[in-house]
Design an enzyme around this catalytic site. Structure first.
Site, PDB file in Angstrom:
ATOM      1  N   TYR A  50      11.589   9.048 -15.411  1.00 26.44           N
ATOM      2  CA  TYR A  50      11.760   7.836 -14.318  1.00 26.44           C
ATOM      3  C   TYR A  50      10.456   7.427 -13.511  1.00 26.44           C
ATOM      4  CZ  TYR A  50      16.891   9.033 -14.791  1.00 26.44           C
ATOM      5  OH  TYR A  50      17.951   9.508 -15.417  1.00 26.44           O
ATOM      6  N   LYS A  54       8.276   4.059 -13.209  1.00 28.06           N
ATOM      7  CA  LYS A  54       7.884   3.297 -12.132  1.00 28.06           C
ATOM      8  C   LYS A  54       6.581   3.086 -12.035  1.00 28.06           C
ATOM      9  CE  LYS A  54      11.645   5.545  -9.592  1.00 28.06           C
ATOM     10  NZ  LYS A  54      12.261   6.729  -8.852  1.00 28.06           N
ATOM     11  N   GLN A  98      11.126  11.728  -5.234  1.00 30.39           N
ATOM     12  CA  GLN A  98      11.880  11.697  -6.294  1.00 30.39           C
ATOM     13  C   GLN A  98      13.081  12.894  -6.286  1.00 30.39           C
ATOM     14  OE1 GLN A  98      11.403   9.445  -8.962  1.00 30.39           O
ATOM     15  NE2 GLN A  98      13.494  10.316  -9.779  1.00 30.39           N
ATOM     16  N   ASP A 123      12.853   3.411  -0.680  1.00 29.95           N
ATOM     17  CA  ASP A 123      14.151   3.536  -1.364  1.00 29.95           C
ATOM     18  C   ASP A 123      15.363   3.294  -0.464  1.00 29.95           C
ATOM     19  OD1 ASP A 123      14.179   4.486  -3.872  1.00 29.95           O
ATOM     20  OD2 ASP A 123      13.924   6.722  -3.352  1.00 29.95           O
ATOM     21  N   ARG A 171      31.665   5.814  -2.823  1.00 24.38           N
ATOM     22  CA  ARG A 171      31.104   5.748  -1.163  1.00 24.38           C
ATOM     23  C   ARG A 171      29.895   6.482  -1.059  1.00 24.38           C
ATOM     24  NH1 ARG A 171      36.217   9.146   1.398  1.00 24.38           N
ATOM     25  NH2 ARG A 171      36.206  10.882  -0.320  1.00 24.38           N
ATOM     26  N   PRO A 380     -31.362  -5.546  46.238  1.00 28.13           N
ATOM     27  CA  PRO A 380     -30.808  -4.415  46.824  1.00 28.13           C
ATOM     28  C   PRO A 380     -29.190  -4.836  47.484  1.00 28.13           C
ATOM     29  CG  PRO A 380     -32.929  -4.574  47.675  1.00 28.13           C
ATOM     30  CD  PRO A 380     -32.591  -5.800  47.089  1.00 28.13           C
ATOM     31  N   SER A 386     -20.674  -5.425  36.867  1.00 32.57           N
ATOM     32  CA  SER A 386     -19.699  -4.350  36.496  1.00 32.57           C
ATOM     33  C   SER A 386     -18.473  -4.952  37.129  1.00 32.57           C
ATOM     34  CB  SER A 386     -20.155  -3.280  36.983  1.00 32.57           C
ATOM     35  OG  SER A 386     -21.152  -2.584  36.174  1.00 32.57           O
TER      36      SER A 386
END
Length: 935
Positions: A50, A54, A98, A123, A171, A380, A386
Site C-alpha cells: 500500500y 502511495k 499506516q 487521512d 458504521r 541635551p 526611541s
C-alpha cells in the site's frame, strides 16, 4: 444494466489534474512543494504494498513523499515523538500513520492518529476533523479519503445527491460514520445500517444511493437494489478460487453480477473505490499544502489584539505607565503575528527568541515597507527618537490597523545603572516590560562579553606560548597526535594553511619553513586593537596592566576595558545575515598585525568557531511588545560612533517578511541623521540589500531653538525662558540644522517625513513655522506628534503621513562607491553630509589607511567616529556650521563587522559613573519581587 463507475479512470483524471495544479502553484509561489510523510511501524507485507502505491502516485503528481519506517521494537513514545517532529516540520503538509501498526509493544492507534496535527491529518481520522464533519463544517475539516473518494465517484455519475434517499451499510470510523455525515451535509436523507439492523434488504431497497462497507463478502444481492440506484462498494474480501494463480479472487461486499442488473451505476472490486482512496490522499495533501502556503508562506493581515491605554493628564512617570499596563503573554503575540511554535523559544512569559527559520518559510513573501527613524543633531534637551519609533509603530498598528514591527537596539546595562537610564521609549510609547528590556533580556550582552574576552585571552596566551617554545614544541602542541599516533590538522587550522598558501595537509610532511609560518603568529604588541569588555560603566578600567602574575613575569602589557556594546562582536551581530555569515565575520576579525605587517585574525588564533558557539543563540532576535501590544524586535546595540549604531539586519529581515507587502517595519538609527542615518544607508543597507522606503526625521521646537543659539541647559535648573516661550527668530535660525538633515536624507533618494514632538509650551506659530520650513526645504511632510502623551493616538497623523510617503517610489542610492579610496570616501561623507570644506589626515591616520589598503581592506564602507553633538567635529558648534576642515586623527578597522572607522576626535569606549548614578534609585520589593526605581 449498470454503467461501470471505474475508480481507476476517475483517480487517473484526478491525479492528472493534481499534477497540473501543483505546477500552477509552483509557478505562482516560489518554492511551493507539497510534502507527505508516511509513518510505518514494523514491516507488514500488505502495508509495504500500500505504501509503495502511495509513494509512486505521489511522485506522479509532484508531491514529495517520505516513508518513515520505525522498527517493531518501537514504543508508543517513539511513534508519538516521530509524529510530533513531523507536526513541527513546515515542509510536511500531510501525515499518515499506516495501520495496523506492527509493534512488539502496545500502541494506542487512536491516540497516535489524534496526535497528528489536525491541519496535517490528510487521512481525515483525527477526532477534530471527525467532529467538524459531523457538525457540517466541511470547509474547516479534512475529509477522510475513502468517503471523499466515494462522494467524488457519486458526483461523476451526474446524479444529484440533494433530496435522495441514501443507505450506508457499515458504521466504521473510517468509512461508514463519515460517509453518513458527508451524504447528510450534501442534503441526502441518510440511513445507517449495520450487522444488527433487523431487515437489511428492506432498508437497502429504499435507497437511491447505496454505499457498502460492512466487511461481509457479497452480502448485498441484486434483489436488494432499487432499480436505477447508484451502488458504491467499499468492501474488499478474498474468496478461495482454484482457477486463479494466487488461489483466491477479490470481491466486494456487493454481489457484483446480480447488482449490476438493477443499478444504474456500480463500482467494481477491485478498481473501484480503492484507487480513489490514494487519489484523495494526494488531493488532501495538495489542498493542505496550498492552505499552509497561503497562511504560513504568505503574510496576511494579523488578527492582533491591541492593548488599550488609560491616558492620564498630567502624564505619569515612565515606570508608572509601564507598570500600569499588563503585557500579553509573548506566546499569544507570537501566534497573532503568525509565528509557528517551533519558531519561538520562550524566555519566561513576556519575551522570546525567534528562529531564523522564519526567513526560509517566508522566502516567497515580498518585504513590507521599511522606515528608518532618525533625528536632528542631538541636544541635551532630547528629541525622542526611541519614543517616536515606538509611538509610530503603535499608531500604524492600533490606529491604521497595519501589520507593523518596531525594531530597536538592546540597551547596555552600563547607562541603565549609570547616568542615562533605560532606553525603552517614554510616556505612553514604550517597550514593555521595561525591566526586562533594560536588564538581562535573554543574555545576548553576556554572550558577547564572554566571546570577546575569550578572544582577548587567546591573544595573550598565544603571545606567551610563542615566547617560550620552539617551533617544534609549538607544532607538537598545536597539532597533537591522537589515538594510533595519527596527527591531523583540525578544520580551523586548515583555514590558516589556506590563508598561508600551504597546500600540504599531512602535518608530518610540512617543511620546517612551513611549520614556522604555521605556528608563529609573531604578534606585534603595539598593534593590538582588541580590548576586554564589561557591560558596566567603570572609569577605572579605561587603563589597566595585564600580566602581573608571577608566572607571567616579563609579559606585562598596558591595555584597557571597553563597555560591551563597543565590542566589534556586537557590530558583527548587528550586520550578520545568517549563522554561516556570522561564523565568517567572527573568524576574520583582525585583532593585531604581525611584526611583518600581516593582519592577525580570530581564525589565526584558532578561536573563530568557539566564538560562534558562544554567539549561536544571540543571532535570534528578541521578541517583545509595545504598550499597545504591537510586536517589537530588540536585537543588537552597537555604538553609533565607532560602530554603525543600528539594530540588527536579521531582525529587520524577519520583521519585513512577517508584516507582509502592505505592512511596515520601523527601525531606529542612533544619534542624528548625519551619523546614524548615514551609516544605516551606507553600511547597513549595503550589507542587507534592503531598500528603505521613508525616513522619519525627529525634532522638537526647544531642540531647534538650541541649534539657533539658545542658552546652555543645566541639569536640575529650570529651563531658560527661550525654550518655554515663543521665539520665532531663534527657532528659525535653529531650523538650519533641520534643513541640513532633510538635505542629507534626500541625497539618498528616500522621502523624508519630519516628526515634531510637541510640548505644552510650543505655540501654534512655532509649530507652523517648522512645518512650513520643512516642507519648503524638501520634506515630504511635517507632522506635529503627541505620542508621548497619547500613545498611538497621538501619532496617528504621523502614521498617515508615513503611509502616504511610502507609497511613493524609493529612488534609494548609496552616497559613495566602496571601490573608491578610503580617503575619498571619508571626504565624500565630510563634504556631503557634514558640510565640511574638506578633510585633513594626520600622519597616524594616513599610515593606518595605507596599511589597510596594503592588507586588502580598501573596499570596505566607512564608519565615521565623530562627536554626535554637532555636524562638525566641534561639539559646541550648533545649527549647520560651514567653513571647517574635518581633522582625521586615526583610522581603525573592524574587519569582521566590515568597515573602516576614522576617528575625528577622542572617543570614550568606557563610560564612567557620575556622582549620583541611577543605581541609587533602583531596588526590589522582596515580597512581590517588583523592581523599583528603574527609568
Amino acid at each position: 444494466m449498470a454503467q461501470v463507475l471505474s475508480g481507476k479512470k476517475v483517480s487517473s483524471d484526478i491525479k492528472k489534474q493534481l499534477k497540473e495544479d501543483v505546477l500552477q502553484l509552483q509557478a505562482k509561489y516560489e518554492g511551493f512543494q507539497p510534502g507527505l510523510a508516511i509513518v510505518q511501524v514494523g514491516d507488514r507485507d500488505d502495508s509495504n504494498v500500500y505504501i509503495g502505491q502511495k509513494l509512486k502516485s505521489a511522485l506522479e503528481v509532484g508531491v514529495k513523499a517520505q516513508h518513515i519506517k520505525l522498527p517493531r521494537s518501537s514504543t508508543q513514545y517513539d511513534v508519538l515523538s516521530c509524529v510530533e517532529k513531523l507536526n513541527s516540520d513546515v515542509n510536511v503538509h500531510g501525515i499518515i500513520v499506516q495501520l495496523p501498526m506492527e509493534s512488539d509493544n502496545e500502541i494506542d492507534a487512536h491516540l497516535v492518529t489524534n496526535s497528528i496535527l489536525q491541519s496535517k491529518d490528510v487521512d481525515g481520522l483525527h477526532q477534530d476533523n471527525a467532529g467538524r464533519l459531523s457538525r457540517g463544517d466541511l470547509n474547516s475539516c479534512i475529509l477522510p479519503c475513502t468517503p471523499r473518494g466515494c462522494m467524488e465517484l457519486i458526483k461523476r455519475t451526474g446524479v444529484e445527491v440533494k433530496g435522495k434517499q441514501a443507505v450506508v451499510l457499515g458504521r466504521s470510523k473510517i468509512v461508514g460514520a463519515p460517509m453518513h455525515d458527508l451524504l447528510l451535509w450534501n442534503h441526502a436523507t441518510v440511513t445507517v445500517c449495520h450487522s444488527r439492523t433487523a431487515d437489511l434488504k428492506a432498508e437497502v431497497s429504499k435507497a437511491d444511493i447505496v454505499v457498502v462497507g460492512i466487511g461481509q463478502p457479497q452480502l448485498v444481492q441484486g434483489d436488494w437494489i432499487k432499480p436505477g440506484a447508484v451502488v458504491i462498494d467499499c468492501g474488499i474480501n478474498s474468496l478461495p478460487d482454484s482457477s486463479k494463480k494466487s488461489g483466491y479472487r477479490l470481491v466486494g461486499d456487493v454481489h457484483y453480477e446480480s447488482a449490476k442488473e438493477k443499478a444504474s451505476w456500480i463500482t467494481p472490486v477491485p478498481g473501484g473505490v480503492g484507487p480513489m482512496t490514494v487519489a484523495m490522499l494526494l488531493l488532501n495533501t495538495v489542498d493542505q499544502a496550498r492552505k499552509a502556503y497561503e497562511k504560513l508562506a504568505i503574510s496576511g493581515p494579523w488578527n492582533i489584539n491591541y492593548l488599550t491605554q488609560d491616558l492620564k493628564t498630567p502624564v505619569p512617570s515612565d515606570i508608572d505607565i509601564a507598570k500600569s499596563q499588563i503585557p500579553k503573554d509573548i506566546s499569544m503575540l507570537a501566534s497573532e503575528i503568525n509565528l509557528l511554535k517551533d519558531e519561538v523559544d520562550l524566555y519566561g512569559k513576556k519575551k522570546a527568541k525567534v528562529s531564523l527559520k522564519v526567513l526560509d518559510r517566508l522566502r516567497a513573501q515580498k518585504d513590507g515597507r521599511y522606515v528608518v527613524v532618525t533625528g536632528i543633531t542631538p541636544t541635551p534637551l532630547g528629541e525622542g527618537k526611541s519614543t517616536t519609533t515606538v509611538g509610530l509603530a503603535q499608531a500604524l498598528g492600533s490606529q491604521l490597523k497595519k501589520n507593523v514591527f518596531a525594531c530597536v537596539r538592546q540597551p547596555s546595562q552600563g547607562p541603565t545603572f549609570g547616568i542615562k537610564g533605560g532606553a525603552a521609549g517614554g510616556g505612553y510609547s514604550q517597550v514593555i516590560p521595561m525591566e526586562e528590556f533594560n536588564l538581562h533580556l535573554t543574555g545576548d550582552l553576556h554572550a558577547i562579553t564572554a566571546a570577546n574576552n575569550l578572544l582577548a585571552a587567546a591573544i595573550e596566551a598565544r603571545m606567551f606560548h610563542e615566547s617560550s617554545q620552539s617551533n617544534a614544541a609549538l607544532f607538537k602542541r598545536l597539532v597533537p597526535t591522537s589515538k594510533g599516533a595519527v596527527r591531523n590538522f583540525c578544520p580551523i587550522q586548515i583555514r590558516r594553511l589556506e590563508k598561508l598558501g600551504i597546500s600540504e595537509r599531512d602535518p608530518n610532511a610540512l617543511s620546517q619553513e612551513d611549520v614556522q609560518r604555521f605556528v608563529r603568529l609573531d604578534i606585534d604588541k603595539s598593534t593590538i586593537t582588541w580590548q576586554r569588555v564589561l557591560d558596566t560603566n567603570d572609569r577605572f578600567l579605561r587603563g589597566i596592566t595585564v600580566g602581573k602574575g608571577p608566572n607571567e613575569k616579563g609579559h606585562e602589557r598596558d591595555t584597557q576595558f571597553d563597555i560591551t556594546v563597543a565590542s566589534e562582536i556586537m557590530a558583527v551581530l548587528a550586520l550578520t545575515t545568517s549563522l554561516a555569515d556570522m561564523r565568517e565575520r567572527l573568524g576574520r576579525m583582525v585583532v593585531a598585525s604581525s611584526k611583518a605587517g600581516e593582519p592577525i585574525t580570530a581564525d589565526d588564533l584558532g578561536v573563530g568557531g568557539a566564538l560562534t558557539v558562544l554567539m549561536k543563540d544571540t543571532i535570534r532576535p528578541n521578541l517583545m511588545q509595545t504598550l499597545e501590544g504591537t510586536p517589537v524586535f530588540v536585537h543588537a546595540g552597537p555604538f553609533a560612533n565607532i560602530a554603525h549604531g543600528n539594530s540588527s539586519i536579521i531582525a529587520d529581515k524577519i520583521a519585513l517578511k512577517l508584516v507582509g507587502e502592505d505592512g511596515f517595519v520601523v527601525t531606529e538609527a542612533g544619534f542624528g541623521a548625519d551619523i546614524g542615518m548615514e551609516k544605516f544607508f551606507n553600511i547597513k543597507c549595503r550589507y542587507s540589500g534592503l531598500i528603505p522606503n521613508a525616513v522619519v526625521l525627529v525634532a522638537t521646537i526647544r531642540a531647534l531653538k538650541m541649534h539657533g543659539g539658545g542658552p546652555t541647559v543645566v541639569a536640575g535648573v529650570p529651563l531658560p525662558q527661550a525654550y518655554t516661550q515663543e521665539n520665532l527668530d531663534l527657532l528659525e535660525q535653529g531650523c538650519s540644522n533641520l534643513v541640513k538633515q532633510i538635505e542629507n536624507a534626500n541625497k539618498f533618494g528616500v522621502p523624508v517625513v519630519v516628526a515634531v514632538n510637541g510640548f505644552a509650551t510650543d505655540t501654534q506659530a512655532e509649530m507652523e513655522l517648522v512645518q512650513r520650513i520643512a516642507r519648503e526645504k524638501g520634506a515630504f511632510d511635517a507632522v506635529i506628534c503627541h505620542h508621548w502623551a497619547k500613545g498611538g493616538l497621538g501619532a496617528a497623523d504621523l502614521a498617515a503621513a508615513v503611509d502616504k510617503a511610502t507609497e511613493e517610489p524609493s529612488n534609494f542610492k548609496f552616497l559613495y562607491d566602496v571601490k573608491e579610496s578610503i580617503e575619498k570616501k571619508i571626504e565624500t561623507i565630510a563634504k556631503e553630509i557634514y558640510g565640511a570644506d574638506g578633510i585633513e589626515l594626520e600622519p597616524l591616520a594616513q599610515e593606518q589607511i595605507e596599511r589597510y589598503k596594503k592588507q586588502g581592506f580598501n573596499d570596505l564602507p566607512v564608519c565615521m567616529a565623530k562627536t554626535h553633538l554637532s555636524l562638525s567635529h566641534k561639539p559646541e558648534l550648533k545649527g549647520a556650521p560651514t567653513g571647517f576642515v574635518l581633522p582625521i586623527r586615526e583610522a581603525r578597522a573592524s574587519i569582521g563587522a566590515g568597515f573602516i572607522y576614522p576617528l575625528v576626535g577622542t572617543m570614550s569606549t568606557m563610560p564612567g559613573l557620575p556622582t549620583r548614578p541611577c543605581f541609587y534609585d533602583i531596588d526590589i520589593d522582596p515580597e512581590t519581587e517588583e523592581i523599583l526605581g528603574l527609568s
